[in-house]
Design a protein around this motif. Structure first.
Motif, PDB file in Angstrom:
ATOM      1  N   ALA A  98      -8.135 118.395  99.030  1.00 49.23           N
ATOM      2  CA  ALA A  98      -6.989 117.520  99.281  1.00 49.23           C
ATOM      3  C   ALA A  98      -5.756 118.070  98.560  1.00 49.23           C
ATOM      4  CB  ALA A  98      -7.296 116.103  98.825  1.00 49.23           C
ATOM      5  N   ASP A  99      -5.987 118.574  97.361  1.00 50.11           N
ATOM      6  CA  ASP A  99      -4.934 119.208  96.571  1.00 50.11           C
ATOM      7  C   ASP A  99      -4.372 120.414  97.325  1.00 50.11           C
ATOM      8  OD1 ASP A  99      -3.581 118.757  94.315  1.00 50.11           O
ATOM      9  OD2 ASP A  99      -4.928 119.865  92.972  1.00 50.11           O
ATOM     10  N   LEU A 100      -5.292 121.214  97.853  1.00 51.06           N
ATOM     11  CA  LEU A 100      -4.906 122.416  98.596  1.00 51.06           C
ATOM     12  C   LEU A 100      -4.118 122.039  99.856  1.00 51.06           C
ATOM     13  CD1 LEU A 100      -5.067 125.482  99.097  1.00 51.06           C
ATOM     14  CD2 LEU A 100      -7.273 125.109 100.222  1.00 51.06           C
ATOM     15  N   ALA A 101      -4.587 120.994 100.546  1.00 46.23           N
ATOM     16  CA  ALA A 101      -3.878 120.542 101.737  1.00 46.23           C
ATOM     17  C   ALA A 101      -2.445 120.179 101.364  1.00 46.23           C
ATOM     18  CB  ALA A 101      -4.602 119.349 102.366  1.00 46.23           C
ATOM     19  N   LEU A 135       0.216 120.645 104.328  1.00 40.78           N
ATOM     20  CA  LEU A 135      -0.415 120.031 105.502  1.00 40.78           C
ATOM     21  C   LEU A 135      -0.272 118.529 105.317  1.00 40.78           C
ATOM     22  CD1 LEU A 135      -3.774 122.022 105.497  1.00 40.78           C
ATOM     23  CD2 LEU A 135      -1.883 122.340 107.096  1.00 40.78           C
ATOM     24  N   SER A 136       0.082 117.811 106.341  1.00 42.60           N
ATOM     25  CA  SER A 136       0.154 116.361 106.135  1.00 42.60           C
ATOM     26  C   SER A 136      -1.047 115.697 106.789  1.00 42.60           C
ATOM     27  CB  SER A 136       1.463 115.796 106.693  1.00 42.60           C
ATOM     28  OG  SER A 136       1.398 115.737 108.089  1.00 42.60           O
ATOM     29  N   TYR A 137      -1.621 114.736 106.091  1.00 44.35           N
ATOM     30  CA  TYR A 137      -2.712 113.955 106.656  1.00 44.35           C
ATOM     31  C   TYR A 137      -2.392 112.480 106.524  1.00 44.35           C
ATOM     32  CZ  TYR A 137      -4.350 113.893 101.785  1.00 44.35           C
ATOM     33  OH  TYR A 137      -4.431 113.734 100.425  1.00 44.35           O
ATOM     34  N   ASN A 153      -7.667 122.703 105.351  1.00 46.03           N
ATOM     35  CA  ASN A 153      -7.498 122.435 106.778  1.00 46.03           C
ATOM     36  C   ASN A 153      -8.496 121.406 107.273  1.00 46.03           C
ATOM     37  OD1 ASN A 153      -5.396 123.947 107.855  1.00 46.03           O
ATOM     38  ND2 ASN A 153      -6.583 125.831 107.572  1.00 46.03           N
ATOM     39  N   MET A 154      -9.754 121.604 106.838  1.00 42.48           N
ATOM     40  CA  MET A 154     -10.801 120.695 107.311  1.00 42.48           C
ATOM     41  C   MET A 154     -10.546 119.283 106.791  1.00 42.48           C
ATOM     42  SD  MET A 154     -14.835 120.454 106.966  1.00 42.48           S
ATOM     43  CE  MET A 154     -15.403 122.097 107.298  1.00 42.48           C
ATOM     44  N   LEU A 155     -10.041 119.194 105.570  1.00 41.89           N
ATOM     45  CA  LEU A 155      -9.749 117.871 105.043  1.00 41.89           C
ATOM     46  C   LEU A 155      -8.753 117.150 105.949  1.00 41.89           C
ATOM     47  CD1 LEU A 155      -9.920 116.204 101.975  1.00 41.89           C
ATOM     48  CD2 LEU A 155      -7.563 116.239 102.778  1.00 41.89           C
TER      49      LEU A 155
END
Lengths: 142, 376
Positions: free
Chosen positions: A21-24, A29-31, A113-115
């Motif tokens: 999540a940190d990496l995202a 990357l926005s989730y 990415n997968m997160l």
């Protein structure tokens, strides 16, 4: 009327999924903000009580993120988590909380990415399903 | 090969004959003590620990009552062993709970000769008193129950027994067989070497076979299995939502009697009585604020669901939970239907075998792939 925004309680393992999540985040990357993250030291420390309590208090979904089998920082906490998830799923299913609301996913620290994908997918799925049957039942029910 | 010995008795002398057998195994040194259901004075029946053969006369194992689960008594007696050999006469459900407690290291069978009795059901504690007042005896119960007649004027054997598909005991050294036996006879069966040794020392002559037993047991199991499936379907239809379940539990006051009575609620200290659940006034206010109100005591449904995550894998369906509820909530179907699902998920059956690993005690890296659905 505004679109239904599901509340997803997410228990992320400190060593993999939380780092993902940190990496995202650092990768910009926005989730969806529907995922409310609770950092735990291992998916294996997610007591069934935490999951039950989340649902009883109106969560629309619960997501547990852990390390891939073989990668657990504590050797096998994630394997214990998997058995517990199977157990709790069997219980929840009987009273109307299906497995589509309760997910366990392996997401490694490098898989930002997968997160994002899992967060997107689960949010979309729950939007489609609608609110949890326990939503707004209030504290009288539990 | 199992060995049988036939015990014939005249009317009203079943317990006399049985006490003769137990006296034999005690006096000839097969065991030092016997734990068995015994009549208490004129009324009542409890498991009783007998260390002097002279006191075995009150034995009455087939009385249709189990005031507490014998598995808990077995745990008290053996979790810190006495070093003395004891024969335990227990019901099949109690023995299946014992099997689970052995795996949890809360029962030790090293010095135990386990004797499983055929079980046709039991009455609630208070109903047993009525049964005795109406002149009921173990012999009359056995005779009527075998004919399917367990109902009395205003009560019957408990719901758990009516849907119990285990009227006979496995994982035992000996059995007391009554199902399908001719009138006036009981068979003592030696199953293991330990059992054969005890039977040898009892003074009973081996011989005879309960010819009708297999067929009678099969028939009883079929009737009860059918009743079980019907009860499960009914309960599931009634409680297919959390709201319906909550209604079902509406009389619950969080007394925790069901977990005290449960033979497989294994925690030494229940989390619900620890500081984790000793909240501050401020905390309660915060919860109430969320929806503007809070039912108190709170966490009723949460407590039952948590208990299911702990004990459903080991639930043997003994019905002590229902018996223990001071508010007459029929809890047994809740735990049994859940247990049915959770045990099936792990291909596990509570009480089936001492060698079968409990589902939460082991785990493999290549199992349950369907939980995440992810493959690397």
């Amino acid at each position: 009327m505004s679109e239904f925004e599901p509340k997803i309680v997410a228990f992320f393992c400190n060593w993999c999924t939380f780092t993902a999540a940190d990496l995202a985040g650092t990768s910009r990357l926005s989730y969806p903000p529907n995922i409310k993250i609770i950092r735990v030291m291992c998916s294996g420390m997610v007591d069934p009580k935490y999951v039950l309590k989340a649902f009883l208090n109106g969560a629309d979904g619960v997501l547990i993120g852990g390390c891939w089998p073989g990668d657990c920082h504590y050797i096998n906490g994630n394997l214990k988590a998997r058995r517990r998830v199977a157990l709790v799923t069997e219980l929840l299913k009987q009273y109307g909380i299906g497995e589509e609301r309760f997910w366990l996913r392996w997401i490694a620290a490098s898989e930002g990415n997968m997160l994002k994908e899992v967060a997107d997918e689960m949010t979309a799925k729950l939007k489609q399903l609608g609110p949890s049957p326990l939503q707004n039942k209030g504290q009288m029910a539990v | 090969m199992a060995k049988f010995a036939k015990l014939s008795f005249k009317k009203d002398e079943l317990n006399k004959e049985l006490s003769g057998f137990f006296k034999g195994i005690m006096e000839n040194g097969a065991v030092d003590a016997v734990l068995a259901p015994m009549a208490q004075g004129k009324k009542g029946n409890r498991l009783t620990l007998v260390t002097s053969a002279a006191n075995i006369g009150q034995i009455d194992p087939f009385a249709p009552i189990a005031a507490v689960s014998g598995a808990k008594i077995a745990s008290s007696l053996t979790s810190r062993p006495s070093g003395r050999k004891v024969a335990m006469v227990l019901r099949p459900c109690e023995i299946r709970a014992v099997v689970e407690l052995v795996k949890l290291k809360q029962v030790n069978l090293d010095d135990v000769v386990m004797i499983g009795m055929d079980c046709l059901g039991r009455y609630e504690n208070t109903d047993f008193a009525k049964f005795q007042e109406q002149g009921g005896t173990s012999e009359s119960f056995l005779e009527n129950a075998q004919a399917g007649k367990t109902a009395m004027a205003d009560c019957d054997i408990i719901g758990a027994c009516k849907i119990c598909e285990f009227p006979t005991a496995d994982n035992v050294d000996m059995r007391l067989c009554v199902i399908g036996a001719d009138e006036g006879s009981v068979f003592v069966e030696a199953v293991t070497n330990k059992g054969e040794e005890a039977l040898g020392k009892s003074g009973l002559k081996a011989g005879g076979v309960p010819a009708g037993r297999g067929e009678a047991v099969k028939k009883l199991v079929a009737t009860r299995t059918e009743a079980r499936d019907k009860k499960f379907a009914e309960f599931r239809a009634e409680t297919n939502t959390f709201e319906a379940l909550s209604d079902k539990l509406s009389a619950c006051i969080n007394c925790y009697n069901c977990r005290v009575a449960c033979p497989v609620c294994y925690c030494k200290e229940c989390v619900f009585i620890t500081d984790t659940f000793r909240h501050t006034g401020e905390q309660f206010m915060m919860w109430a604020d969320k929806d503007g109100m809070l039912k108190m005591p709170n966490d009723t449904l949460f407590y039952h669901l948590t208990r299911i995550t702990h004990m459903s894998l080991f639930c043997v369906g003994c019905g002590q939970c229902t018996s223990a509820c001071p508010n007459d909530i029929d809890l047994m179907p809740l735990f049994r239907t859940s247990a049915d699902k959770t045990q099936a998920r792990f291909n596990y059956q509570a009480g089936r075998s001492v060698d079968e690993e409990q589902p939460m005690a082991g785990f493999k890296s290549d199992e349950l792939v369907e939980v995440t659905g992810q493959v690397k």
